[in-house]
Write a protein that holds these residues in place. Structure first.
Motif, PDB file in Angstrom:
ATOM      1  N   VAL A 209      -3.317   7.754   3.739  1.00 18.23           N
ATOM      2  CA  VAL A 209      -3.004   6.691   2.789  1.00 18.23           C
ATOM      3  C   VAL A 209      -1.544   6.821   2.383  1.00 18.23           C
ATOM      4  O   VAL A 209      -1.103   7.906   1.984  1.00 18.23           O
ATOM      5  CB  VAL A 209      -3.902   6.758   1.538  1.00 18.23           C
ATOM      6  N   ALA A 210      -0.811   5.719   2.500  1.00 19.69           N
ATOM      7  CA  ALA A 210       0.596   5.678   2.096  1.00 19.69           C
ATOM      8  C   ALA A 210       0.699   4.868   0.812  1.00 19.69           C
ATOM      9  O   ALA A 210       0.610   3.636   0.844  1.00 19.69           O
ATOM     10  CB  ALA A 210       1.453   5.060   3.200  1.00 19.69           C
ATOM     11  N   HIS A 211       0.840   5.570  -0.308  1.00 21.51           N
ATOM     12  CA  HIS A 211       1.041   4.922  -1.605  1.00 21.51           C
ATOM     13  C   HIS A 211       2.545   4.782  -1.794  1.00 21.51           C
ATOM     14  O   HIS A 211       3.242   5.745  -2.124  1.00 21.51           O
ATOM     15  CB  HIS A 211       0.430   5.765  -2.730  1.00 21.51           C
ATOM     16  N   LEU A 212       3.040   3.580  -1.551  1.00 21.49           N
ATOM     17  CA  LEU A 212       4.484   3.351  -1.532  1.00 21.49           C
ATOM     18  C   LEU A 212       4.879   2.435  -2.680  1.00 21.49           C
ATOM     19  O   LEU A 212       4.447   1.286  -2.753  1.00 21.49           O
ATOM     20  CB  LEU A 212       4.914   2.715  -0.197  1.00 21.49           C
ATOM     21  N   GLY A 213       5.702   2.959  -3.575  1.00 20.68           N
ATOM     22  CA  GLY A 213       6.202   2.188  -4.694  1.00 20.68           C
ATOM     23  C   GLY A 213       7.451   2.861  -5.235  1.00 20.68           C
ATOM     24  O   GLY A 213       8.104   3.629  -4.531  1.00 20.68           O
ATOM     25  N   ASN A 214       7.771   2.596  -6.484  1.00 20.78           N
ATOM     26  CA  ASN A 214       8.892   3.293  -7.104  1.00 20.78           C
ATOM     27  C   ASN A 214       8.647   4.801  -7.103  1.00 20.78           C
ATOM     28  O   ASN A 214       9.557   5.608  -6.967  1.00 20.78           O
ATOM     29  CB  ASN A 214       9.107   2.784  -8.526  1.00 20.78           C
ATOM     30  N   GLY A 215       7.379   5.167  -7.247  1.00 17.60           N
ATOM     31  CA  GLY A 215       6.911   6.507  -6.932  1.00 17.60           C
ATOM     32  C   GLY A 215       6.167   6.409  -5.616  1.00 17.60           C
ATOM     33  O   GLY A 215       5.397   5.465  -5.408  1.00 17.60           O
ATOM     34  N   GLY A 330       0.133   0.441  -3.026  1.00 13.00           N
ATOM     35  CA  GLY A 330       1.287   0.556  -3.914  1.00 13.00           C
ATOM     36  C   GLY A 330       2.152  -0.692  -3.807  1.00 13.00           C
ATOM     37  O   GLY A 330       1.988  -1.526  -2.904  1.00 13.00           O
ATOM     38  N   GLY A 331       3.100  -0.834  -4.739  1.00 15.88           N
ATOM     39  CA  GLY A 331       3.899  -2.045  -4.821  1.00 15.88           C
ATOM     40  C   GLY A 331       4.634  -2.397  -3.547  1.00 15.88           C
ATOM     41  O   GLY A 331       4.659  -3.561  -3.113  1.00 15.88           O
TER      42      GLY A 331
END
Length: 398
Positions: A209-215, A330-331
């Protein structure tokens, strides 16, 4: 009917949710979801909220520096909710708390001793933990009769194998709590539970899982359980983020201390607030701004972000012994078709084949029918995970 408020403070954002809890047996029902973004960034902060039917209830921009911190953002949120639901009976408030340290692996009722202990972990997550706890203190004051529950981003990773949980430094530090905690656990928990319900054949396999955002971080799941994460002792490790450095040779810190004469506080400020996409581009920590800019430094910042994702993807696949599913969330992961395409480009060697049309349309499945690795986009929902914990805590109190 009892209601719950969920508060989820990111490094530059505050997500909030308003839920009906019914008889405390069924699924919490989302009634309002909202977001305050670009908090304290010197840019125009934006607050938006929608009802359960998707109707826009609020969409407002503020002048520069009008929402300088998370406390101000929370005050805006509370005013809005009181206007929308003046007769609501708020029985529980659920809080995302980034760092639970070695002590907390389950949702926990917030009491003064618990708050004091969590405050000791602020140096490990200075962009989040102070805001998480500030929101909790404000909520305790605003809603003294409501149950306050902390849900920890580190809890999901507490069952890592030892080799993915330690550092190669003297063991006494591990015993003191210096270990790889991993973060974004509420997001990964939601993705895992969603796969279990909607695609159990994928849930049982090897998922990254790639949680990609500002974090930003990535997590390897085996049968829905975390076995490795890109983040470690603090929320600095792994991928570059909006203003955080990501992976860094510790020798750089020694250089800053010994050659540059920097203080620990100055180094902290560089690593957490001046690095990442912001530091590389010299422009912004916001991917949308960088994609629109088209300058060479902006392109280089994006290229480095993608390179590190691809490198981590290979490493986590090795930790799993293969990969059957890749999930973007993520965002950035949910909204940037450009980033998803660059991540998947040329990854046929690992079995990934992106369907360009599906990706541009933002469909749930964006891999081709022949791709050995299923590639998905699943909007994460940390708020429902927090709301469930608030419901369970309230039911237990009854």
């Amino acid at each position: 009917m009892p209601h719950a408020l969920t508060l989820n403070a990111g490094s530059s954002s505050l997500k909030f949710g308003f839920f009906e809890l019914g008889d405390l047996q069924g699924e919490p029902q989302s009634r309002i979801l909202g977001l305050v973004e670009r908090i304290g960034q010197g840019e125009r902060a934006h607050i938006k909220a929608k009802g359960a039917d998707g109707q826009v209830l609020l969409d407002q921009e503020y002048g520069r520096n009008h929402v300088p911190d998370h406390g101000t953002a929370l005050a805006r949120v509370v005013d809005f909710l009181r206007e929308q639901r003046p007769d609501a009976r708020l029985a529980a408030v659920g809080h995302r708390v980034v760092h639970g340290g070695p002590d907390y692996a389950e949702p926990t009722r917030l009491t003064p001793p618990v708050m004091d202990r969590l405050a000791q972990f602020e140096p490990l997550a200075p962009l989040h933990q102070p805001h998480n706890l500030s929101g909790a203190r404000a909520a305790l004051e605003l809603f003294p009769d409501a149950i306050q529950v902390a849900c920890f981003d580190t809890a999901f990773h507490r069952h890592h194998p030892w080799v993915n949980d330690t550092f190669a430094i003297p063991r006494k530090f591990y015993d003191q709590g210096v270990r790889r905690y991993g973060f974004h656990g509420l997001s990964y928990q939601y993705i895992s539970e969603t796969l279990e319900k909607t695609a159990p054949h994928l849930h049982s396999g090897r998922t990254i899982v790639a949680h990609l955002g500002n974090g930003a971080s990535m997590c390897a799941l085996m049968g829905g359980r975390s076995v490795a994460s890109s983040m470690g002792f603090s929320a600095l490790d792994g991928l570059p983020m909006g203003s955080r450095c990501g992976q860094l040779d510790p020798g750089v810190l020694l250089y800053m201390l010994m050659n540059e004469g920097m203080t620990p506080k100055e180094i902290e400020d560089v690593l957490y607030r001046q690095s990442g996409l912001l530091g590389l581009s010299g422009l912004s920590n916001d991917m949308r701004t960088l994609e629109a800019a088209g300058t060479e430094p902006a392109r280089e910042a994006i290229d480095y972000f993608v390179f590190r994702i691809r490198r981590e993807l290979g490493a986590l696949a090795a930790a799993l012994g293969g990969i059957s599913t890749l999930v973007f969330c993520g965002g950035i992961g949910e909204n940037s078709a450009h980033i998803r395409e660059k991540v998947c480009e040329g990854m046929g060697w690992i079995g990934m084949e992106l369907d360009t049309g599906r990706n541009l349309r933002g469909e749930r499945i964006i891999s081709t029918d022949l791709s050995r690795v299923r590639i998905l986009v699943i909007p994460t929902n940390e708020e429902i995970v927090i709301a469930r914990a608030a419901r369970d805590s309230l039911a237990g109190a009854g």
